[in-house]
Structure formats: C-alpha cells, structure tokens
Design an enzyme around this catalytic site. Structure first.
Site, PDB file in Angstrom:
ATOM      1  N   GLN A  91       8.224   0.744  -2.337  1.00  0.00           N
ATOM      2  CA  GLN A  91       6.844   1.141  -2.022  1.00  0.00           C
ATOM      3  C   GLN A  91       6.775   1.646  -0.586  1.00  0.00           C
ATOM      4  O   GLN A  91       5.742   2.107  -0.135  1.00  0.00           O
ATOM      5  CB  GLN A  91       5.906  -0.061  -2.164  1.00  0.00           C
ATOM      6  CG  GLN A  91       5.854  -0.632  -3.560  1.00  0.00           C
ATOM      7  CD  GLN A  91       5.202  -2.010  -3.570  1.00  0.00           C
ATOM      8  OE1 GLN A  91       3.997  -2.148  -3.670  1.00  0.00           O
ATOM      9  NE2 GLN A  91       6.025  -3.037  -3.449  1.00  0.00           N
ATOM     10  N   ASN A  92       7.895   1.503   0.144  1.00  0.00           N
ATOM     11  CA  ASN A  92       7.885   1.903   1.550  1.00  0.00           C
ATOM     12  C   ASN A  92       7.975   3.418   1.687  1.00  0.00           C
ATOM     13  O   ASN A  92       8.586   4.095   0.865  1.00  0.00           O
ATOM     14  CB  ASN A  92       9.043   1.239   2.303  1.00  0.00           C
ATOM     15  CG  ASN A  92       8.855  -0.257   2.379  1.00  0.00           C
ATOM     16  OD1 ASN A  92       7.770  -0.752   2.085  1.00  0.00           O
ATOM     17  ND2 ASN A  92       9.890  -0.976   2.765  1.00  0.00           N
ATOM     18  N   HIS A 109       5.624   5.544  -3.349  1.00  0.00           N
ATOM     19  CA  HIS A 109       4.447   5.907  -2.550  1.00  0.00           C
ATOM     20  C   HIS A 109       4.710   7.064  -1.589  1.00  0.00           C
ATOM     21  O   HIS A 109       3.958   7.250  -0.629  1.00  0.00           O
ATOM     22  CB  HIS A 109       3.936   4.674  -1.779  1.00  0.00           C
ATOM     23  CG  HIS A 109       3.414   3.595  -2.684  1.00  0.00           C
ATOM     24  ND1 HIS A 109       3.139   2.317  -2.258  1.00  0.00           N
ATOM     25  CD2 HIS A 109       3.117   3.615  -4.014  1.00  0.00           C
ATOM     26  CE1 HIS A 109       2.693   1.593  -3.281  1.00  0.00           C
ATOM     27  NE2 HIS A 109       2.691   2.359  -4.358  1.00  0.00           N
ATOM     28  N   CYS A 130      -1.531  29.171   0.376  1.00  0.00           N
ATOM     29  CA  CYS A 130      -2.985  29.068   0.240  1.00  0.00           C
ATOM     30  C   CYS A 130      -3.676  28.753   1.563  1.00  0.00           C
ATOM     31  O   CYS A 130      -4.901  28.764   1.633  1.00  0.00           O
ATOM     32  CB  CYS A 130      -3.345  28.029  -0.810  1.00  0.00           C
ATOM     33  SG  CYS A 130      -3.120  26.339  -0.249  1.00  0.00           S
ATOM     34  N   ASN A 193      10.951 -13.579  -0.203  1.00  0.00           N
ATOM     35  CA  ASN A 193       9.773 -13.416   0.650  1.00  0.00           C
ATOM     36  C   ASN A 193       9.567 -14.718   1.432  1.00  0.00           C
ATOM     37  O   ASN A 193       9.691 -15.792   0.851  1.00  0.00           O
ATOM     38  CB  ASN A 193       8.544 -13.127  -0.240  1.00  0.00           C
ATOM     39  CG  ASN A 193       7.396 -12.493   0.528  1.00  0.00           C
ATOM     40  OD1 ASN A 193       6.981 -13.007   1.558  1.00  0.00           O
ATOM     41  ND2 ASN A 193       6.878 -11.394   0.027  1.00  0.00           N
TER      42      ASN A 193
HETATM   43  P1  NAD Z   1       2.168  -5.949   2.144  1.00  0.00           P
HETATM   44  O1  NAD Z   1       1.890  -5.782   3.605  1.00  0.00           O
HETATM   45  O2  NAD Z   1       1.018  -6.095   1.220  1.00  0.00           O
HETATM   46  O3  NAD Z   1       3.079  -7.252   1.959  1.00  0.00           O
HETATM   47  C1  NAD Z   1       4.188  -7.466   2.785  1.00  0.00           C
HETATM   48  C2  NAD Z   1       4.934  -8.667   2.257  1.00  0.00           C
HETATM   49  O4  NAD Z   1       6.116  -8.790   3.030  1.00  0.00           O
HETATM   50  C3  NAD Z   1       4.168  -9.987   2.370  1.00  0.00           C
HETATM   51  O5  NAD Z   1       4.234 -10.662   1.124  1.00  0.00           O
HETATM   52  C4  NAD Z   1       4.944 -10.748   3.449  1.00  0.00           C
HETATM   53  O6  NAD Z   1       4.953 -12.154   3.225  1.00  0.00           O
HETATM   54  C5  NAD Z   1       6.321 -10.168   3.293  1.00  0.00           C
HETATM   55  N1  NAD Z   1       7.190 -10.267   4.472  1.00  0.00           N
HETATM   56  C6  NAD Z   1       6.855 -10.304   5.800  1.00  0.00           C
HETATM   57  N2  NAD Z   1       7.963 -10.383   6.555  1.00  0.00           N
HETATM   58  C7  NAD Z   1       9.030 -10.366   5.694  1.00  0.00           C
HETATM   59  C8  NAD Z   1      10.442 -10.415   5.864  1.00  0.00           C
HETATM   60  N3  NAD Z   1      11.012 -10.499   7.080  1.00  0.00           N
HETATM   61  N4  NAD Z   1      11.222 -10.391   4.754  1.00  0.00           N
HETATM   62  C9  NAD Z   1      10.680 -10.318   3.513  1.00  0.00           C
HETATM   63  N5  NAD Z   1       9.344 -10.284   3.295  1.00  0.00           N
HETATM   64  C10 NAD Z   1       8.535 -10.303   4.372  1.00  0.00           C
HETATM   65  O7  NAD Z   1       3.145  -4.750   1.718  1.00  0.00           O
HETATM   66  P2  NAD Z   1       3.430  -4.076   0.304  1.00  0.00           P
HETATM   67  O8  NAD Z   1       3.503  -5.133  -0.754  1.00  0.00           O
HETATM   68  O9  NAD Z   1       4.571  -3.159   0.509  1.00  0.00           O
HETATM   69  O10 NAD Z   1       2.131  -3.208   0.003  1.00  0.00           O
HETATM   70  C11 NAD Z   1       1.417  -2.563   0.990  1.00  0.00           C
HETATM   71  C12 NAD Z   1       1.356  -1.047   0.913  1.00  0.00           C
HETATM   72  O11 NAD Z   1       1.481  -0.523   2.237  1.00  0.00           O
HETATM   73  C13 NAD Z   1       2.433  -0.378   0.147  1.00  0.00           C
HETATM   74  O12 NAD Z   1       1.789   0.520  -0.687  1.00  0.00           O
HETATM   75  C14 NAD Z   1       3.308   0.387   1.139  1.00  0.00           C
HETATM   76  O13 NAD Z   1       3.533   1.700   0.658  1.00  0.00           O
HETATM   77  C15 NAD Z   1       2.482   0.490   2.376  1.00  0.00           C
HETATM   78  N6  NAD Z   1       3.207   0.221   3.652  1.00  0.00           N
HETATM   79  C16 NAD Z   1       4.470   0.701   3.874  1.00  0.00           C
HETATM   80  C17 NAD Z   1       5.145   0.423   5.078  1.00  0.00           C
HETATM   81  C18 NAD Z   1       6.547   0.967   5.304  1.00  0.00           C
HETATM   82  O14 NAD Z   1       6.920   1.982   4.716  1.00  0.00           O
HETATM   83  N7  NAD Z   1       7.354   0.314   6.165  1.00  0.00           N
HETATM   84  C19 NAD Z   1       4.530  -0.350   6.050  1.00  0.00           C
HETATM   85  C20 NAD Z   1       3.233  -0.836   5.798  1.00  0.00           C
HETATM   86  C21 NAD Z   1       2.589  -0.553   4.585  1.00  0.00           C
END
Ligand code: NAD
Length: 229
Positions: A91-92, A109, A130, A193
């Site tokens: 999702q990153n 995403h 466009c 997690n």
């Molecule tokens: P989220 O912020 O909702 O959840 C993050 C999760 O990571 C939490 O459950 C947290 O407990 C856990 N976490 C924190 N530190 C950690 C570690 N060291 N090791 C393992 N887990 C850890 O993020 P999500 O579930 O990816 O959803 C949020 C949305 O935001 C997504 O759609 C994503 O595309 C986007 N997003 C992406 C980035 C990125 O690309 N780096 C950054 C922020 C948000």
C-alpha cells in the site's frame, strides 16, 4: 515458511517507519494535524486547490528521496530470492521496496515519485495532449485502485500458502480484505506489527514487534537454495 511454495506479503506504512517516514497516524502529529487528509488527497481537493495538494506531495516526495530502505525492506527482497514463488503487495507509495531490491511488487496505491495527467490518467512528465494539470500517480480517497494491481493482489491472496501482513493497520479497503480472502482459500496469515490492529484477532499468528527486526528473523528460518546447490 519452509514448506510454503507461494509466499505473498502485504505491506503498509509501518514497514517504512524505521526508514524515517511517518505513518498515516504518526503523520497526524505533523503536517496532517493541520490538514484533513481528505482535504488534500481527493480529486475534488485537487480541483479546488492544486497548489496546496502539490505542496503536500512535494514535501513527501522530498522526504522519500532522502531516506533509505531498512532491514525489513531488505529481508522481503531477500525472501523473494529464497522461496519458489513470491509476490509483494504494497500500500506504500514510497518505492522503498524496489530500492531494497524487490522485483515482484504490486503497488496498490500508486507511487509518489510518478506523475500522471489529472484528466486522462496517462503517466507522462507533462500532459502534452490535453494540457491538464499533472498530479501525483497515487490513489486518493474516493478513487478506485488500479484494476490490474488489485486483480494481481487478489490472485496472489487466493493462491498463496502463506501471507505475511506487515506494518498495516488493516483498515483501508480493499487491501484490508486480502488477508481474509487468503484465509478463506486456506493460506496461513501472519501479522507483523508492534501494535494491535483490525486484523490481529483473525490472524493465524501475530508477531509483535517492528518489521525491521521481525522480518530479518523470519528470513533466517528459510534456507537459501542458492547456497544448497
Ligand atoms: P497506517 O498508518 O494506517 O498503519 C501503520 C501501521 O504500521 C500501524 O498498524 C502501526 O502499528 C504499524 N507500525 C508502526 N511502526 C511499525 C514498525 N516499525 N514495524 C511494523 N509496523 C509498524 O498505514 P497503512 O495501513 O499503510 O494505511 C495508510 C494509508 O496511507 C495507505 O493507503 C498508504 O498508501 C498511505 N501511506 C503510505 C506511506 C508510505 O508510502 N511510506 C506513508 C504513510 C501513508
């Protein structure tokens, strides 16, 4: 891990936390505290104020460019080389998995380093066709996921033997539905997690801790076929 033929992984923002990128929730103490993400990451927000949206993404792109993949990203890249079949669904939007050496990556995403035409969706440096504004090639709230990425992710969930779910709060659908789909088809689901999530009570195993520690430890349990031959 040793028996699985097809290992899939679903990752979220937490996997990049140890590289120094804020997760969605941590970010609320930073820039997102001042802006509702839905006011920044939606097509209507972009139509209203493209400069505000671009300022936000320019800041995030700059952050992504200054950080490095961590041990968790590297362990997943190495795991790909050790198991018969592997797919990483992320999702990153930061591209750190690819920078760590992962090849089989599905970006649900989008990717913050790419831009696309805000009208036609084609991926170009600027829209010569466009003349519409360019926008980040990421999936915003109220938008559909790229159909090919979602279908590849669902296919992997249906056919994998083991699904590792790392660093995601498992709240954003449809990605959050993939572990359930995998379980229904008989796969073992392992959550990695440091905190409890929406998935924790349903996962087959929960490994509490940062992905930068747990993923390398898991990798140690899988022998390297390149060394055996
Ligand atoms: P989220 O912020 O909702 O959840 C993050 C999760 O990571 C939490 O459950 C947290 O407990 C856990 N976490 C924190 N530190 C950690 C570690 N060291 N090791 C393992 N887990 C850890 O993020 P999500 O579930 O990816 O959803 C949020 C949305 O935001 C997504 O759609 C994503 O595309 C986007 N997003 C992406 C980035 C990125 O690309 N780096 C950054 C922020 C948000």
């Amino acid at each position: 891990m040793q028996r699985a033929r097809f290992v899939a992984a679903l990752t979220g923002a937490g996997v990049s936390a140890e590289s120094g990128l804020a997760t969605f929730r941590d970010a609320q103490t930073g820039l997102w505290a001042r802006f509702d993400p839905r006011e920044i990451a939606t097509p209507s927000a972009f139509a209203r104020n493209p400069k505000l949206v671009w300022d936000w993404y320019a800041w995030r792109r700059e952050r992504v460019g200054t950080v490095q993949p961590n041990a968790g990203h590297r362990a997943l890249a190495e795991l790909e080389a050790r198991v018969p079949e592997f797919l990483l669904v992320t999702q990153n939007v930061d591209g750190l998995h690819q920078r760590a050496g992962s090849h089989s990556v599905v970006e649900l995403h989008g990717n913050i380093t790419r831009v696309k035409c805000s009208r036609e969706g084609s991926i170009v440096e600027r829209c010569v066709k466009c003349g519409a504004f360019l926008r980040p090639d990421v999936v915003w709230f109220e938008e559909l996921l790229p159909a090919d990425a979602l279908s590849a992710a669902e296919d992997a969930a249906r056919h994998c033997d083991l699904l590792l779910v790392a660093g995601t709060s498992a709240e954003v659908y449809p990605a959050a539905g993939l572990p359930m789909l995998a379980q229904e088809r008989g796969a073992t689901v392992v959550e990695i997690n440091p905190n409890a999530t929406a998935l924790s009570s349903r996962a087959d195993y929960v490994l509490r801790g940062p992905s930068g520690k747990i993923l390398p430890a898991l990798l140690d349990s899988v022998s390297d076929p390149r060394r055996e031959s």
